[in-house]
Design a protein around this motif. Sequence first.
Motif, PDB file in Angstrom:
ATOM      1  N   ARG A   1      30.578  46.537  37.419  1.00  0.00           N
ATOM      2  CA  ARG A   1      31.027  46.911  36.361  1.00  0.00           C
ATOM      3  C   ARG A   1      31.481  46.164  35.307  1.00  0.00           C
ATOM      4  O   ARG A   1      30.727  46.347  34.121  1.00  0.00           O
ATOM      5  CB  ARG A   1      32.349  47.787  36.662  1.00  0.00           C
ATOM      6  CG  ARG A   1      33.058  48.551  35.351  1.00  0.00           C
ATOM      7  CD  ARG A   1      32.022  49.711  34.525  1.00  0.00           C
ATOM      8  NE  ARG A   1      31.996  50.666  35.327  1.00  0.00           N
ATOM      9  CZ  ARG A   1      32.365  51.658  35.352  1.00  0.00           C
ATOM     10  NH1 ARG A   1      33.449  51.996  35.024  1.00  0.00           N
ATOM     11  NH2 ARG A   1      32.252  52.694  36.304  1.00  0.00           N
ATOM     12  N   TRP A   2      32.030  44.948  35.739  1.00  0.00           N
ATOM     13  CA  TRP A   2      32.257  43.784  34.885  1.00  0.00           C
ATOM     14  C   TRP A   2      30.875  43.014  34.263  1.00  0.00           C
ATOM     15  O   TRP A   2      30.743  42.854  33.329  1.00  0.00           O
ATOM     16  CB  TRP A   2      33.267  42.596  35.761  1.00  0.00           C
ATOM     17  CG  TRP A   2      33.564  41.730  34.753  1.00  0.00           C
ATOM     18  CD1 TRP A   2      33.870  41.751  33.450  1.00  0.00           C
ATOM     19  CD2 TRP A   2      33.504  40.178  35.288  1.00  0.00           C
ATOM     20  NE1 TRP A   2      34.456  40.403  33.143  1.00  0.00           N
ATOM     21  CE2 TRP A   2      34.153  39.552  34.222  1.00  0.00           C
ATOM     22  CE3 TRP A   2      33.348  39.564  36.424  1.00  0.00           C
ATOM     23  CZ2 TRP A   2      34.537  38.091  34.178  1.00  0.00           C
ATOM     24  CZ3 TRP A   2      33.602  38.266  36.461  1.00  0.00           C
ATOM     25  CH2 TRP A   2      34.120  37.547  35.390  1.00  0.00           C
TER      26      TRP A   2
ATOM     27  N   ASP B   1      29.243  45.239  31.865  1.00  0.00           N
ATOM     28  CA  ASP B   1      30.047  44.947  30.482  1.00  0.00           C
ATOM     29  C   ASP B   1      29.783  43.789  29.763  1.00  0.00           C
ATOM     30  O   ASP B   1      30.524  43.318  28.869  1.00  0.00           O
ATOM     31  CB  ASP B   1      31.430  45.344  30.711  1.00  0.00           C
ATOM     32  CG  ASP B   1      32.003  46.878  31.038  1.00  0.00           C
ATOM     33  OD1 ASP B   1      31.041  47.602  30.682  1.00  0.00           O
ATOM     34  OD2 ASP B   1      33.043  46.927  31.395  1.00  0.00           O
TER      35      ASP B   1
ATOM     36  N   LEU C   1      32.702  39.850  30.159  1.00  0.00           N
ATOM     37  CA  LEU C   1      33.484  39.463  29.297  1.00  0.00           C
ATOM     38  C   LEU C   1      34.625  39.570  29.943  1.00  0.00           C
ATOM     39  O   LEU C   1      35.202  40.448  30.455  1.00  0.00           O
ATOM     40  CB  LEU C   1      33.645  40.356  28.160  1.00  0.00           C
ATOM     41  CG  LEU C   1      32.129  40.533  27.420  1.00  0.00           C
ATOM     42  CD1 LEU C   1      32.230  41.631  26.256  1.00  0.00           C
ATOM     43  CD2 LEU C   1      31.742  39.009  26.768  1.00  0.00           C
TER      44      LEU C   1
ATOM     45  N   ASP D   1      37.879  39.483  28.923  1.00  0.00           N
ATOM     46  CA  ASP D   1      38.715  40.420  28.575  1.00  0.00           C
ATOM     47  C   ASP D   1      38.664  41.970  29.046  1.00  0.00           C
ATOM     48  O   ASP D   1      39.207  42.974  29.229  1.00  0.00           O
ATOM     49  CB  ASP D   1      38.944  40.569  26.998  1.00  0.00           C
ATOM     50  CG  ASP D   1      37.653  41.150  26.283  1.00  0.00           C
ATOM     51  OD1 ASP D   1      36.669  41.164  27.026  1.00  0.00           O
ATOM     52  OD2 ASP D   1      37.792  41.621  25.034  1.00  0.00           O
ATOM     53  N   ARG D   2      37.455  41.934  29.534  1.00  0.00           N
ATOM     54  CA  ARG D   2      37.053  43.589  30.511  1.00  0.00           C
ATOM     55  C   ARG D   2      37.503  43.374  31.943  1.00  0.00           C
ATOM     56  O   ARG D   2      37.240  44.415  32.390  1.00  0.00           O
ATOM     57  CB  ARG D   2      35.682  43.598  30.233  1.00  0.00           C
ATOM     58  CG  ARG D   2      35.174  43.916  28.635  1.00  0.00           C
ATOM     59  CD  ARG D   2      34.744  45.209  28.329  1.00  0.00           C
ATOM     60  NE  ARG D   2      34.603  45.172  26.807  1.00  0.00           N
ATOM     61  CZ  ARG D   2      33.341  45.669  26.340  1.00  0.00           C
ATOM     62  NH1 ARG D   2      32.364  46.159  27.236  1.00  0.00           N
ATOM     63  NH2 ARG D   2      33.312  45.714  25.023  1.00  0.00           N
ATOM     64  N   PHE D   3      37.628  42.380  32.392  1.00  0.00           N
ATOM     65  CA  PHE D   3      37.987  42.380  33.965  1.00  0.00           C
ATOM     66  C   PHE D   3      39.533  42.573  34.085  1.00  0.00           C
ATOM     67  O   PHE D   3      40.277  42.393  33.531  1.00  0.00           O
ATOM     68  CB  PHE D   3      37.976  41.091  34.340  1.00  0.00           C
ATOM     69  CG  PHE D   3      37.693  40.733  35.983  1.00  0.00           C
ATOM     70  CD1 PHE D   3      36.719  41.186  36.468  1.00  0.00           C
ATOM     71  CD2 PHE D   3      38.963  40.505  36.742  1.00  0.00           C
ATOM     72  CE1 PHE D   3      36.612  41.101  38.103  1.00  0.00           C
ATOM     73  CE2 PHE D   3      38.907  40.583  38.163  1.00  0.00           C
ATOM     74  CZ  PHE D   3      37.665  40.854  38.723  1.00  0.00           C
TER      75      PHE D   3
END
Length: 187
Positions: free
Chosen positions: A149-150, A153, A156, A158-160
């Motif tokens: 999923r990361w 995305d 990034l 900040d999305r982990f």
Amino acid sequence: MSAITKAALSGALKRLLQTKTLDDITIDELAQTAGVSRKTFYYHFQDIYDLLEWTMNEDSRLLLAELDFDNWEKELASIVAYLDANRTLILNVYHSLSHSAIEHELTTLFLPAVTQLLAREPGYDKLQPEDAELLCNLYTLGMVGIVLRWIDDGLLLDRFPPLQKLQMFSRGTLKGFIEQSLEQAEE
């Protein structure tokens, strides 16, 4: 000499993947970047995908050798830092291979780490083999899913998910699973 040549080809592949997808890299370009002949490339690898698999396996082996499994959060942070440092390469590979190939490589990376981490948990050694295997698969596939999923995305940071939240979740569910499995085994 063989290990040096393979490492040179692997390094060349990584350099090229910083600017291109795997589909855009030719054997001639790869060999030239590594400073070897096309024939030398084929002496060591069947094709670029074979080199990529060797590279990912070697990188995983080296990364796992550096990890100290006493601190789950620290080791996950090391893996995330490795993925972040190799963002462009990973994204270019991700967009060149099937997602099942990426999932397989991530599973290969995470399974030994998860197995070693779980083995340190109190009561884990008393689990039935099928329960231990289920637990390893559950945590491994959970981590693989989070990383996929990361990657989707764009890797990034900040999305982990926050590592502390992942650790809290894992500790709570792990403890509960072990306790319930051992209780069930006693019945």
